[in-house]
Design an enzyme around this catalytic site. Structure first.
Site, mmCIF file in Angstrom:
data_model
loop_
_atom_site.group_PDB
_atom_site.id
_atom_site.type_symbol
_atom_site.label_atom_id
_atom_site.label_comp_id
_atom_site.label_asym_id
_atom_site.label_seq_id
_atom_site.Cartn_x
_atom_site.Cartn_y
_atom_site.Cartn_z
ATOM 1 N N GLU B 284 1.004 -1.266 0.036
ATOM 2 C CA GLU B 284 -0.044 0.226 -0.132
ATOM 3 C C GLU B 284 0.922 1.208 0.129
ATOM 4 O O GLU B 284 0.629 2.329 -0.613
ATOM 5 C CB GLU B 284 -1.117 0.086 1.288
ATOM 6 C CG GLU B 284 -2.219 0.466 1.184
ATOM 7 C CD GLU B 284 -3.306 0.202 2.189
ATOM 8 O OE1 GLU B 284 -4.130 -0.185 2.140
ATOM 9 O OE2 GLU B 284 -2.804 0.696 3.227
ATOM 10 N N GLU B 287 2.220 1.763 -3.278
ATOM 11 C CA GLU B 287 1.286 2.273 -4.197
ATOM 12 C C GLU B 287 0.901 3.789 -4.025
ATOM 13 O O GLU B 287 0.813 4.388 -4.792
ATOM 14 C CB GLU B 287 -0.019 1.458 -3.987
ATOM 15 C CG GLU B 287 -1.127 1.766 -5.200
ATOM 16 C CD GLU B 287 -2.411 0.830 -4.757
ATOM 17 O OE1 GLU B 287 -2.462 0.023 -3.927
ATOM 18 O OE2 GLU B 287 -3.464 1.152 -5.297
ATOM 19 N N CYS B 310 -7.737 -2.127 3.683
ATOM 20 C CA CYS B 310 -7.573 -3.185 4.831
ATOM 21 C C CYS B 310 -8.868 -3.561 5.431
ATOM 22 O O CYS B 310 -8.811 -4.798 6.132
ATOM 23 C CB CYS B 310 -6.277 -2.999 5.648
ATOM 24 S SG CYS B 310 -6.483 -1.654 6.321
ATOM 25 N N SER B 330 -6.931 1.813 -2.450
ATOM 26 C CA SER B 330 -5.525 1.055 -2.769
ATOM 27 C C SER B 330 -6.205 -0.396 -3.285
ATOM 28 O O SER B 330 -7.258 -0.696 -2.834
ATOM 29 C CB SER B 330 -4.760 0.855 -1.523
ATOM 30 O OG SER B 330 -4.160 -0.373 -1.737
ATOM 31 N N LYS B 369 -14.632 -10.204 8.238
ATOM 32 C CA LYS B 369 -13.693 -11.052 7.654
ATOM 33 C C LYS B 369 -14.273 -12.308 7.250
ATOM 34 O O LYS B 369 -13.696 -13.089 6.136
ATOM 35 C CB LYS B 369 -12.695 -11.131 8.951
ATOM 36 C CG LYS B 369 -12.041 -9.660 8.865
ATOM 37 C CD LYS B 369 -10.846 -9.586 8.343
ATOM 38 C CE LYS B 369 -9.875 -8.206 8.537
ATOM 39 N NZ LYS B 369 -10.203 -7.567 9.610
ATOM 40 N N GLU B 372 -15.556 -11.714 3.967
ATOM 41 C CA GLU B 372 -14.346 -11.498 3.006
ATOM 42 C C GLU B 372 -13.724 -12.831 2.702
ATOM 43 O O GLU B 372 -13.547 -12.754 1.492
ATOM 44 C CB GLU B 372 -13.381 -10.652 3.518
ATOM 45 C CG GLU B 372 -12.383 -10.168 2.883
ATOM 46 C CD GLU B 372 -11.325 -9.518 3.419
ATOM 47 O OE1 GLU B 372 -10.710 -9.963 4.558
ATOM 48 O OE2 GLU B 372 -10.670 -8.529 2.994
ATOM 49 N N GLU B 377 -13.155 -14.247 -5.221
ATOM 50 C CA GLU B 377 -11.999 -13.982 -5.870
ATOM 51 C C GLU B 377 -10.786 -14.148 -5.014
ATOM 52 O O GLU B 377 -9.688 -14.083 -5.287
ATOM 53 C CB GLU B 377 -12.088 -12.383 -6.293
ATOM 54 C CG GLU B 377 -11.937 -11.233 -4.931
ATOM 55 C CD GLU B 377 -13.547 -11.125 -4.834
ATOM 56 O OE1 GLU B 377 -14.712 -11.688 -5.004
ATOM 57 O OE2 GLU B 377 -13.801 -9.833 -4.329
ATOM 58 N N CYS B 514 -10.321 -1.763 14.670
ATOM 59 C CA CYS B 514 -10.591 -3.146 14.785
ATOM 60 C C CYS B 514 -10.782 -3.608 16.264
ATOM 61 O O CYS B 514 -11.385 -4.245 16.571
ATOM 62 C CB CYS B 514 -9.573 -3.944 14.154
ATOM 63 S SG CYS B 514 -9.238 -3.626 12.519
#
Ligand code: FMN
Ligand code: SF4
Ligand code: SF4
Ligand code: SF4
Ligand code: FES
Lengths: 489, 588
Positions: B284, B287, B310, B330, B369, B372, B377, B514
């Site tokens: 990141e 980037e 994230c 990102s 999560k 996720e 993908e 978090c």
């Protein structure tokens, strides 16, 4: 409308006398004169003073002093304020507001404009239930005509006062008549009340100061301004001035809309105007204040009707429902009937109303089934008191009234249901017994053949017998018996 | 501020005008019970529908009882919180609520942590005098959240979390009266709505109506399967909260005990998501520098500010609500998924096991999560990069199932290579941490100079939206931080309107980051719990010998042995992702 002496028409003054679709007919009867005079000759404060001095109180149920409400809204500083007309009228059987809107729509528009002038609002909203198509049609015509005549819109009567009115439609939830719920509904939110304060006059529609009044309240305004506060306050009782429109219904000979001065007694309404009880039966009770009012008895017949007296006797003015009951009516069933309504109409926001009313209904149902106990009666009373004491809005705060007032006034009927397993008025099916008089029975077997659950036994030409446990109290046997041998106990 | 004087239970109280009776009472030690009420200071969460009516008190001269959470103190008010009338009403209301509740306490996921249960205990309810029909609703099981609405008490906290704080708008009260319930429109399943699976509704639900989907048995199945190698990664925020499940003070760091517990439970390798957080920073950060350089070279098409990516709930949020901006964040995967991708390639090769035989378990503070991990993908040939994601709470349950006395466990260290991390990886667990970690690395990569100080206090804090300008040796970099999706929305709208001055923005969906995730031990409305967890995170960072991601030797090794360079070809294949326009999905 029933026409009898002892009535005075103020709110209903034009209903039936003018063509509501023609503004000229309203104008001929001094329509919009009060608005014109207010705008050109009076300051907003002066107008508010007249309303305050008249003693007018809100006709939507709460009885809040109207002039004071206007003043409160006026005093809040804001760029935009709103005038709202509450035309939700959700009480079953009530049609006072609908009649005014259908018969005299301009009077409401005129009063709202006067209110706008007084409070500093330039926008009016009428929240009307969508089930009132004729009232909506007439309001639309009236708004168009008023705009055309410059009675709504920019610079009314050549002054720099501008005011316009729009309609908003309600889906018919009873609780949307509660003013905070009504405002949320207009905002596109769930139609549920919020805790007051803040009152709409401080923070209402879109968070702006909003003056909410009932249709009938508005209908009084133009006349008060034309005839003066003294005239209005000379009618009525010390703390309740003017008249009130009631929808008289139930077991009276003359049913319909009536408008009587505050202070009229229940006896006058029921026996003089209502023409007494139907079929020569005995008066038993009168329910005032709609589904969450209380049942009053013989002993209350001579109290004079006003906000405070009704509350003191355990009922309320409400929006003006009045249902008369006779000796055939069971008071426990009556309470259950009203609770059924509130259970349906609770918005579900607060727990005492959401669950408490359901439990009240269930307990009343148990009692009418003959399965109640003495302990249930004390639980019932406690729960009714708690729901009243803890609910968030006026719906839950009043919904136990039918239970409490019938328990107060007709405890013997409750006792008969739970102790003796009897319904004194013979209304509670579960508590009835169909019995065959053995002496009159010829044993034709017809009854046994029509009984849908085979509860009747007996040999041909011998007296028959009904098994009470199996009987579903449909009454088919009694209808069929040619010898009148079957009776109810 | 004007002051008002009143008495509460015969005690005189002076409070600022506008204070509620509840707050005033609590200030003098009168603890009025509440149920629907919840207020999280500094997090813009305030749930005060005044609906449960448990907090009612008697106010002299008032017709009915007053809800203390919603009633402002008035001059001269005389309040009695424990009159017979108030106590009887409170208990009766509580009995009513219980009368419409399934009595499944003994087997309820919330048992022991349920506000309804503890209130019933506090009030000493021993009998429910009012019984009757109970309300029933359709069940709903998404990969992350289970809704058992028969247990809903209509406190509306979830609605406030979802609508007011997160501005997602999935939940609202539907139906009326006895049937009313909080649910997605038309009682749709969460899976078919615009829900981000942030889990904030779960975090505030007082009852077992909203809970995480429990995968602990899948983990046990994998562990006992001799064909499988089972490895685990633990997110940074877990170590700062797990202790609470075992009676330790909030903010107690239990990293070492947690590692021991995971080994004893039977994981073959115990790794740290912090390692992947360091990796995230490499990608990141690179980037960001790439975009900045292009921008400085005058490239008008470069997308700035760059948004962090994230947080999977945040990713869901922009996919549903701002799909037109999906090329701004990102493309770096979240640490959880970077870990999975490296584990199933690099590490599986090292172990010489097939990826299918390597089971990757993650312990996360988060419910998103779980979702996720199930995204298509993030899998190869049907095998997910992260096979099972469990929460801090589920891990606590596994520790209990294993009969471990957690507080007595010795400390231990994570395994190598994927257990080594820098302090920068640790602070991913709190709001402000990701961007601080990124700054530590991006600064040094950009300037080739060593940072004089690694602590960027200006990026820390608890306010919903924060900003700071960091001097990259003459190049001022404007940084924005938002936690809570409502705050994220504010910054996104600014970007949309071209008003944003930021170069980089860190976004975390959960209030506090978090540490306040939907899978953490319940805070029961006490914000200091989150603040203490945050302190613990910074404490762990400060205690680390390595503080910057690019100095983590195992990260350096990973690049030389396997990945090549940050944002290189291999990285793009394994560590970066793409986003979808999910707006259409909400239409039915
Ligand atoms: C459950 C409930 C239903 C109500 N329904 C109505 C209604 O249908 N029409 C109405 O004017 N007021 C209704 N009210 C009263 C309004 O909240 C409000 O007090 C009134 O519109 C104010 O106008 P007024 O001061 O002119 O009476 C209702 C109140 C409650 C609690
Ligand atoms: S009293 Fe009934 S209608 Fe009023 S807020 Fe409570 S649940 Fe809704
Ligand atoms: S998980 Fe988050 S987005 Fe989904 S319903 Fe709950 S609060 Fe709303
Ligand atoms: S689901 Fe939970 S948080 Fe939401 S209203 Fe019901 S009990 Fe409250
Ligand atoms: S805590 Fe006050 S009404 Fe629920």
């Amino acid at each position: 409308m029933v026409k009898y002496k002892k009535q005075i028409r103020i709110a209903l003054r034009n209903c039936g006398f003018i063509n509501p679709e023609n503004v000229d007919e309203y104008i001929v009867r001094e329509g919009y004169a009060a608005l014109g005079n207010a705008l050109t000759n009076m300051t907003p404060e002066e107008v508010i003073d007249v309303i305050k001095n008249s003693g007018l109180r809100g006709r939507g149920g709460g009885g809040f002093p109207t002039g004071l409400k206007w003043e409160l809204t006026r005093k809040v500083d804001a760029d935009q304020k709103y005038v709202v007309c509450n035309a939700d009228e959700g009480d079953p059987g009530a049609f006072m507001d609908r009649s005014i809107l259908e018969g005299d729509p301009h009077t409401v528009l005129e009063a709202m404009a006067i209110n706008g002038y007084c409070t500093g609002a330039s926008k009016g909203l009428i929240y009307i239930r969508a089930e009132y198509p004729l009232a909506i049609k007439r309001l639309k015509i009236a708004i168009d005509q008023a705009r055309e005549y410059g009675l709504l819109g920019e610079d009314i009567f050549g002054t720099n006062f501008s005011f316009d009115v729009e309609l908003r439609y309600g889906a018919g939830a009873f609780v949307c008549g509660e003013e905070t719920a009504l405002i949320h509904s207009m905002e596109g939110l769930r139609g549920e009340p919020t805790v007051k304060p803040p009152f709409p006059s401080e923070s209402g529609y879109k968070g702006m100061p909003t003056n909410v009044n009932n249709v009938e309240t508005y209908a009084n305004i133009p006349v008060i301004l034309l005839k003066g506060a003294d005239w209005f306050s000379s009618i009525g009782t010390e703390k309740s001035k003017g008249t009130k429109v009631f929808a008289l219904a139930g077991k009276v000979n003359n049913v319909g809309l009536i408008e009587v001065p505050m202070g009229t007694t229940l006896r006058e309404v029921i026996f003089d105007i209502g023409g007494g009880i139907k079929d020569g039966k005995k008066f038993k009770a009168v329910q005032t204040g709609g589904p969450s009012g209380g049942c009053l008895t013989e002993n209350h017949l001579d109290i004079s009707i006003d906000y405070d007296n009704l509350i003191a006797s355990g009922s309320m003015m409400g929006s003006g429902g009045m249902i008369v009951m006779d000796e055939d009516d069971c008071m426990v069933s009556m309470a259950k009937f009203y609770l059924d309504f509130t259970v349906e109409e609770s918005c579900g926001k607060c727990s005492p109303c959401r669950i408490g009313n359901k439990r009240l209904y269930e307990m009343l149902d148990t009692i009418t089934q003959g399965k109640g106990t003495l302990e249930d009666l004390s639980k019932l009373r406690n729960l009714a008191n708690v729901v009243k004491d803890t609910s968030l809005c006026g719906l839950g705060q009043t919904s136990p009234n039918p239970v409490l007032s019938t328990m107060d006034n007709f405890l013997d009927e409750y006792m008969a249901h739970v102790k003796d397993g009897k319904c004194p008025s013979g209304q509670c099916k579960a508590l009835m017994s169909y019995i065959i008089n053995a002496d009159a029975c010829v044993g034709c077997t017809l009854c046994a053949r029509v009984c849908p659950v085979d509860a009747i036994s007996g040999e041909k030409k011998m007296a028959h017998l009904i098994d009470d446990d199996a009987c579903i109290k449909c009454g088919a046997c009694m209808d069929k018996c040619k010898f009148g041998a079957i009776f109810i106990q | 501020m004007d002051l008002v004087k009143l008495t509460i239970d015969n005690t005189p109280v002076v409070v600022e005008q506008g204070t509620t009776v509840l707050e005033a009472a609590r200030s003098v030690g009168v603890d009025i019970p509440t149920l629907c009420y919840m207020k999280l200071d500094d997090l813009e969460f305030e749930n005060k529908p005044g609906g449960c009516r448990v907090c009612v008190v008697e106010v002299e001269g008032r017709r009915n009882l007053a809800p203390s959470c919603k009633t402002a103190c008035d001059e001269g008010m005389v309040v009695n919180t424990h009159s017979v009338r108030a106590i009887n009403a409170r208990r009766t209301v509580m009995e009513l609520i219980l009368s419409d509740h399934p009595f499944e306490c003994l087997v309820c996921a919330k048992s022991g942590k349920c506000d309804l249960q503890s209130l019933a205990q506090d009030l000493g309810i021993r009998e429910i005098h009012y019984q009757g029909e109970k309300s029933h609703y359709k069940g709903d099981e998404s990969p992350a959240i289970i809704r058992e609405m028969d247990k809903c008490i209509m406190c509306r906290r979830c609605e406030t979390a979802c609508n007011d704080v997160q501005t997602v708008g999935t939940l609202s009260a539907i139906y009326r009266g006895f049937e009313s319930v909080v649910a997605p429109a038309f009682e749709m399943d969460l899976d078919h709505t615009n829900c981000t699976f942030c889990g904030q509704c779960v975090a505030v639900c007082p009852t077992g109506a909203l809970i995480e989907r429990d995968y602990t048995w899948q983990v046990m199945d994998a562990i006992v399967n001799p064909k499988k190698r089972v490895i685990v990664q633990t997110a940074p925020a877990v170590r700062a909260a797990l202790g609470e499940e075992f009676g330790l003070e909030p903010g107690t760091l239990v990293t070492g005990k947690m590692v021991t517990a995971l080994r004893k439970i039977g994981f073959d390798h115990v790794f740290d998501t912090d390692f992947a957080a360091d990796l995230t920073i490499m990608e990141e950060g690179t980037e960001l520098l790439g975009r900045l350089n292009k921008f400085l070279e005058g490239d008008k098409d470069v997308k700035l500010p760059m948004l962090t990516s994230c947080c999977p709930a945040w990713v869901n949020f922009f996919e549903h609500h701002f799909p037109e901006m999906k090329d701004i964040p990102s493309t770096a995967k979240s640490p959880q998924q970077m870990f999975g991708a490296i584990a199933k390639t690099y590490f599986a090769n090292q172990l010489k096991v097939k990826r299918e035989d390597l089971v990757v378990v993650s312990v996360m503070p988060c419910l998103a999560k779980k979702y996720e991990a199930s995204r298509e993908e993030f899998s190869a040939n049907g095998d997910a990069d992260v096979n099972i994601s469990i929460t801090t709470r589920e891990l606590a349950q596994m520790i209990k199932n294993a009969n471990l006395k957690f507080t007595d466990l010795p400390n231990d260290d994570f395994d190598r290579p994927m257990g080594e991390s820098s302090g920068a990886g640790v602070i991913f667990g709190t709001t402000g941490g990701v961007i601080e970690a990124a700054v530590r690395t991006a600064y040094e990569l950009h300037t080739d100079k060593e940072l004089a100080r690694v602590d960027f206090k200006e990026l820390r804090g608890f306010e919903g939206i924060r900003s700071a300008t960091i001097d990259f040796d003459g190049l001022p970099i404007n940084i924005g931080i938002a936690h809570g999706l409502g705050n994220a929305r504010t910054l996104l709208n600014d970007i949309k309107e071209g008003k944003s001055e930021f170069h980089a923005i860190e976004i975390m969906a959960c209030p506090g980051g978090c540490i306040g995730g939907g899978g953490q031990p319940y805070h029961h409305g006490d914000v200091t719990v989150l603040k203490r967890r945050q302190k613990a995170i910074y404490q762990e960072d400060a205690g680390k010998s390595i503080r910057k991601s690019h100095e983590n030797p195992y990260i350096q090794k990973l690049y030389t042995e396997f990945l090549g360079e940050p944002c290189g070809e291999k990285s793009h294949e394994l560590l970066h992702t793409h986003y979808f326009d999910k707006k259409k999905k909400i239409e039915i």
